[in-house]
Design an enzyme around this catalytic site. Structure first.
Site, short mmCIF file in Angstrom:
data_model
loop_
_atom_site.label_atom_id
_atom_site.label_comp_id
_atom_site.label_asym_id
_atom_site.label_seq_id
_atom_site.Cartn_x
_atom_site.Cartn_y
_atom_site.Cartn_z
CB THR A 92 6.12 25.05 5.91
OG1 THR A 92 7.38 24.32 5.80
CG2 THR A 92 4.87 24.32 5.52
CG ASP A 106 6.08 17.62 -26.77
OD1 ASP A 106 6.51 17.04 -25.62
OD2 ASP A 106 5.29 16.93 -27.46
CB SER A 148 10.13 5.80 -14.16
OG SER A 148 9.27 6.68 -14.31
CB SER A 149 11.49 9.23 -10.37
OG SER A 149 10.39 8.49 -10.22
CD1 TRP A 181 6.41 3.45 4.08
CD2 TRP A 181 7.51 4.07 2.27
NE1 TRP A 181 6.47 4.64 4.27
CE2 TRP A 181 7.29 5.05 3.46
CE3 TRP A 181 8.46 4.32 1.24
CZ2 TRP A 181 8.10 6.39 3.07
CZ3 TRP A 181 9.13 5.52 0.96
CH2 TRP A 181 8.72 6.65 2.08
CE LYS A 185 6.31 26.78 -0.52
NZ LYS A 185 5.72 27.66 -1.71
CE1 TYR A 203 9.20 19.67 3.45
CE2 TYR A 203 11.02 18.15 3.92
CZ TYR A 203 10.10 18.99 4.31
OH TYR A 203 9.89 19.44 5.74
NE ARG A 239 4.01 3.54 10.81
CZ ARG A 239 4.94 4.07 9.99
NH1 ARG A 239 5.95 4.98 10.40
NH2 ARG A 239 4.77 4.04 8.75
CB SER A 241 0.79 28.96 -5.41
OG SER A 241 1.52 28.53 -4.44
CG HIS A 300 -1.66 1.36 1.47
ND1 HIS A 300 -2.76 1.95 0.77
CD2 HIS A 300 -1.38 2.17 2.49
CE1 HIS A 300 -2.99 3.11 1.30
NE2 HIS A 300 -2.11 3.30 2.36
CD GLU A 350 9.59 10.19 -2.68
OE1 GLU A 350 10.68 10.43 -3.57
OE2 GLU A 350 8.72 9.85 -3.37
CG HIS A 370 12.69 14.59 5.28
ND1 HIS A 370 11.67 14.30 6.16
CD2 HIS A 370 12.40 15.97 5.34
CE1 HIS A 370 10.78 15.29 6.62
NE2 HIS A 370 11.29 16.49 5.83
CG HIS A 420 12.83 14.49 11.12
ND1 HIS A 420 12.72 16.02 10.74
CD2 HIS A 420 12.18 13.48 10.24
CE1 HIS A 420 12.08 15.58 9.54
NE2 HIS A 420 11.89 14.26 9.43
CG HIS A 421 12.08 10.05 9.16
ND1 HIS A 421 10.92 10.27 8.66
CD2 HIS A 421 12.65 11.25 8.27
CE1 HIS A 421 10.44 11.07 7.90
NE2 HIS A 421 11.63 11.83 7.80
#
Lengths: 377, 530
Positions: free
Chosen positions: B333, B110, B174-175, B146, B336, B262, B455, B273, B81, B260, B258, B307-308
């Site tokens: 943040t 293009d 791909s990314s 994951w 924004k 963002y 979790r 925006s 998931h 990722e 991390h 921080h993870h």
């Protein structure tokens, strides 16, 4: 109209659900039973209130706009699009708030990480899926396993009050003393967590982490493994009993004596032979406690993950290899070494059980002496 | 912010050839609009596959005890998931939007590298087929979360790990190709006069996101390769017995992980925006500070990974460093959010579906930001870490954040893509059903987390039972609500009220100057921006 009534109805259900449950489950973080856990709770509430205040201010302005500055009211949009003064202000303000928050957080964190001058040290070792406690200042060590019966998990029996939060042998610590925990693991990463102490420390295989607590009030405190550690991650709870120093001293002395006596009895057992019935009864008990989580109660394992024992070549033919793998485990797999986890007679019994249960009718009887012989090789 | 001097209708007449017919059109296409559509449809499909897995998870957690799946399969569901939603739903959706919109927003005909564009999409279905096929292997698919922490993913995993590693490699390729394409396009194909500080914010945020992708996807590729060699080729990067360290895995993974997160939120900032000024009929407040804030967030994202990992036993100095850096991210943040609110202030607002999703985004993403700030406080994190509080936090930023912004974008640009207005009533139904159910789904998770529910567990103590039942009901309702969206999109493609070129009264930007639906080739001669 339909939209509004739907909204109201959903909100009502939501609020009702809240009010009926609040008696059972606390809605907030525990304040715990230690000075540190209280400090952590205070930090949590402080940052929560700051967030609420900012939220009310920001969303307040936003909803004011949504209500008053809408086209349907016939307003003409203003055209301003920057203001250095305002932008600097709302960059600087959060910095000041954050610094105010960082100072107490730093103080608490430094106190939490200071494990020096401990009164007593316990080595905590996680393994799939149980905890092992060893008192470094006493000759006492034991495993702590989930005590909730399998039938409750499978919904065949009604669930007890401490469902999934109960163990056969809890960790016991004295009150009013600085208890240092050394945390490590035998296999994957686990995490030892007792919310009431605000202690959560990862158990990393091959490394030792430190944590500490000082519990002031006697009581039973429950927690769980907090790091995904495989199939039964949800089934390895932590239970700690805090006892007054005198009660603790009495308990640990008794425990040390019992363990010493058990070791002596074990040596005596070497000379004796257990009957097949005794071996099978003890073997089934050990199997269900230590082996069934992977190899399954019916000995079928889980294909591709955990091998079956029923009809396996090792359980039917190769006895020395069978004893060896139970004693020493198999590196590179989840098969642990049970040498230190089980007594000689328990290992003998479980090997006998595996060779005779589920139509594995080899008729082999393995005695404690056979295990001792294999051990000394 | 930009004025267009060319006649907006001129381009339709210059159309010299249309798309090929049938399946070949989609297989061989090098057209940014076709590829954008492929990405978006693919991500919608993945959203439902990943969502179906979430339904399995919520069904099992509806009551205490094991009812529907065994713990091993439950772990596969949580793992896949997560992987599908991150790499299959959110990231391709943003890439699809980038493909459709960036050329139209900067006045380019293009993307700069159209053949690579085709390839970067068409390897994705293979990556996800491999990942999904691994679920049918003996012993099942990946079941280590994951985040695939070693040694659970190395020594203690089954052979589906090899397929998992290979599929992540393909997703990464791909990314990276998609990101290179975005950067090259933005650098080289802007219309004359469109300076960097005149670019729409969606283009800016994607420009920065693309750099983040190029910086960290190779790190992910590295770490999965190390997992592969640890498992199959006898290395010991993450095995203490051979001189390695399992915590090293987490450092490398989160150095990717991390930035990722963002990657999955900066394009959302760009979308919001674009939409908020349109429906406030007022220019975006603080354009320059938005650009600077986005850049600061991107730079800070490289300094906060640990921080993870506060509970892994880092030295206290490191814990302090990562706590301070993480708290610092709240500043840009915040800027924004303040800017969006200031944009609405004294505007003339209307509340079509894209605006509703954007308003919900601002409130709910900010709630996710608040819980993020709480998680940054290291001592408190020791209590929150690996509980449902974290699950609530990242679903607020990813579902009501990233996914809501994608929904907002879909509604906002659908008329431009299809040439038809979507059904506003149906859209409002979709919005309100999603808004209510998503909060019934994720808000109570804060409480079960604070009450101590870890979790990634298939079964839980009795005190958590009622809240979990409520959460599951919210989950099912949210899942069903998304079917409304599919119905709406199908309806909109098939027909509906004809959309004007401008579509939205207050919309500004080059994409609104071309016809609706956008012609197969747009801006074959670049417009000039004053």
């Amino acid at each position: 109209m339909a939209r509004t009534s739907y909204l109201c109805w959903s909100l009502l259900t939501f609020l009702l659900a809240f009010s009926t449950q609040s008696a059972e489950m606390p809605l907030n973080m525990t304040q715990g039973v230690t000075e540190i856990s209280q400090q952590v709770y205070d930090l949590h509430m402080k940052i929560f209130y700051i967030c609420c205040a900012i939220g009310i201010a920001v969303f307040g302005v936003m909803f004011w706009s949504i209500i008053h500055h809408r086209k349907s009211k016939g307003v003409e949009p203003a055209q301003f699009h920057e203001s250095t003064k305002v932008e600097l202000l709302w960059t600087a303000m959060p910095v000041i708030i954050l610094i105010m928050m960082a100072i107490p957080a730093t103080q608490t964190l430094i106190a939490m990480e200071d494990t020096s001058e401990a009164d007593i040290t316990v080595l905590i070792t996680g393994s799939q899926w149980k905890w092992h406690y060893k008192y470094m200042d006493h000759k006492v060590e034991y495993f702590s396993l989930l005590a909730t019966p399998r039938q409750q998990i499978d919904n065949k029996l009604s669930k007890g009050e401490n469902y999934l939060l109960e163990v056969d042998r809890p960790l016991v610590i004295p009150t009013g003393k600085k208890v240092r925990f050394l945390v490590t693991s035998d296999d994957v990463i686990h995490s030892w967590w007792v919310p009431a102490f605000a202690v959560k420390k990862d158990a990393n295989p091959g490394f030792i982490n430190e944590a500490w607590t000082r519990v002031d009030h006697p009581g039973i405190y429950r927690g769980q493994c907090a790091e995904l550690c495989g199939k039964d991650h949800g089934f390895m709870p932590v239970v700690v009993i805090a006892k007054e120093q005198s009660d603790f001293d009495q308990w640990i002395a008794q425990e040390a004596a019992t363990q010493a006596a058990a070791k002596e009895a074990e040596l005596k057992l070497l000379a004796m032979n257990m009957s097949k019935e005794e071996l099978m009864t003890l073997g089934e008990k050990v199997y269900m406690g230590y082996c069934a989580a992977c190899h399954q109660p019916n000995g079928m394992g889980i294909p591709g993950v955990f091998p079956a024992l029923k009809g396996s070549k090792m359980a039917l033919e190769d006895l020395p290899a069978h004893i060896d793998i139970v004693l020493n485990g198999k590196t590179g797999t989840s098969m642990q070494a049970f040498d230190k986890q089980l007594t000689l007679s328990e290992i003998a019994a479980v090997v006998t059980y595996e060779r005779n249960a589920w139509d594995n009718n080899t008729g082999d009887l393995v005695q404690a002496a056979d295990i001792a012989k294999a051990q000394s090789k | 912010m930009s004025t267009v001097t060319t006649d907006p209708h001129a381009h339709a007449e210059h159309e010299h050839h249309g798309p090929a017919k049938g399946l070949k059109r989609w297989l061989y296409t090098t057209n940014h609009k076709d590829i954008g559509t492929l990405y978006l449809l693919f991500s919608l499909l993945m959203f439902f596959i990943g969502g179906a897995m979430a339904m399995v998870i919520r069904a099992e957690l509806f009551q205490p005890g094991l009812q529907i799946v065994d713990p091993n399969f439950f772990n596969q569901m949580t793992t896949v998931h997560g992987l599908i939603m991150v790499f299959g739903a959110v990231m391709p959706a943003f890439t699809g939007l980038a493909n459709w919109l960036i050329p139209m927003m900067i006045g380019a005909p293009d993307m700069a590298l159209p053949r690579m564009n085709n390839w970067s999409f068409w390897i994705l279905p293979f990556a996800f087929s491999i990942l999904l096929a691994s679920l049918f292997m003996e012993g099942g698919g990946p079941s280590f979360g994951w985040t695939f922490y070693a040694p659970l993913s190395t020594t203690y995993s089954n052979d589906s790990t090899a397929l998992f590693v290979f599929s992540v490699h393909i997703m990464g390729i791909s990314s990276i190709m998609g990101a290179i394409n975005v950067i090259v396009t933005i650098m080289n194909l802007r219309a004359p006069g469109m300076t960097y500080m005149k670019m729409p914010l969606f283009v800016w945020t994607w420009f920065i996101t693309a750099y983040l992708l190029i910086a960290v996807m190779p790190v992910l590729a590295g770490v999965v390769t190390m997992v592969l060699t640890d498992k199959y080729f006898g290395t010991s990067f993450f095995d203490a017995a051979g001189g390695g360290d399992p915590v090293l895995f987490q450092h490398i993974f989160w150095f990717f992980g991390h930035p990722e997160v963002y990657i999955m939120i900066l394009p959302a900032f760009g979308i919001i925006s674009s939409i908020v000024p349109t429906f406030s009929r007022k220019p975006l407040f603080g354009y320059a500070s938005m650009v600077y804030a986005t850049s600061s967030i991107a730079l800070l994202s490289f300094l906060v990974w640990a921080h993870h990992m506060f509970t892994t036993g880092m030295p206290v100095a490191a814990e302090l460093f990562f706590m301070y850096c993480t708290m610092l991210i709240a500043v840009p943040t915040g800027v924004k959010v303040f800017n969006w609110v200031a944009t609405m202030w004294r505007g003339a607002m209307t509340f079509e579906v894209p605006m509703m999703f954007s308003l919900a985004f601002i409130v709910l993403f900010t709630i996710g930001g608040f819980s993020g700030l709480m998680l940054a406080i290291t001592p408190a994190d020791f209590q929150y870490h690996d509980t449902y509080f974290v699950v609530a936090h990242f679903h607020y930023v990813l579902v009501t954040g990233a996914v809501f912004s994608i929904m907002a974008a879909a509604y906002y640009w659908l008329p431009k893509w299809t040439g038809h207005m979507y059904d506003e009533t149906l859209g409002q139904w979709h919005f309100w059903c999603s808004l209510i159910s998503v909060n019934v789904l994720f808000f109570p998770m804060h409480f079960v987390g604070l009450a101590g529910m870890p979790r990634r567990i298939p079964d839980y103590a009795l005190q958590f039972a009622d809240f979990n039942a409520l959460i599951s009901i919210g989950g099912f309702a949210f899942g069903l609500s998304q079917l409304l969206f599919v119905w709406l999109v199908v309806k909109c493609i098939k027909g509906g009220e004809k959309a004007t070129d401008q579509v939205w009264e207050g919309a500004e930007g080059l994409e609104w100057t071309i016809a609706s639906p956008a012609p197969y080739h747009s801006f074959t001669t670049p417009p000039e921006i004053k």
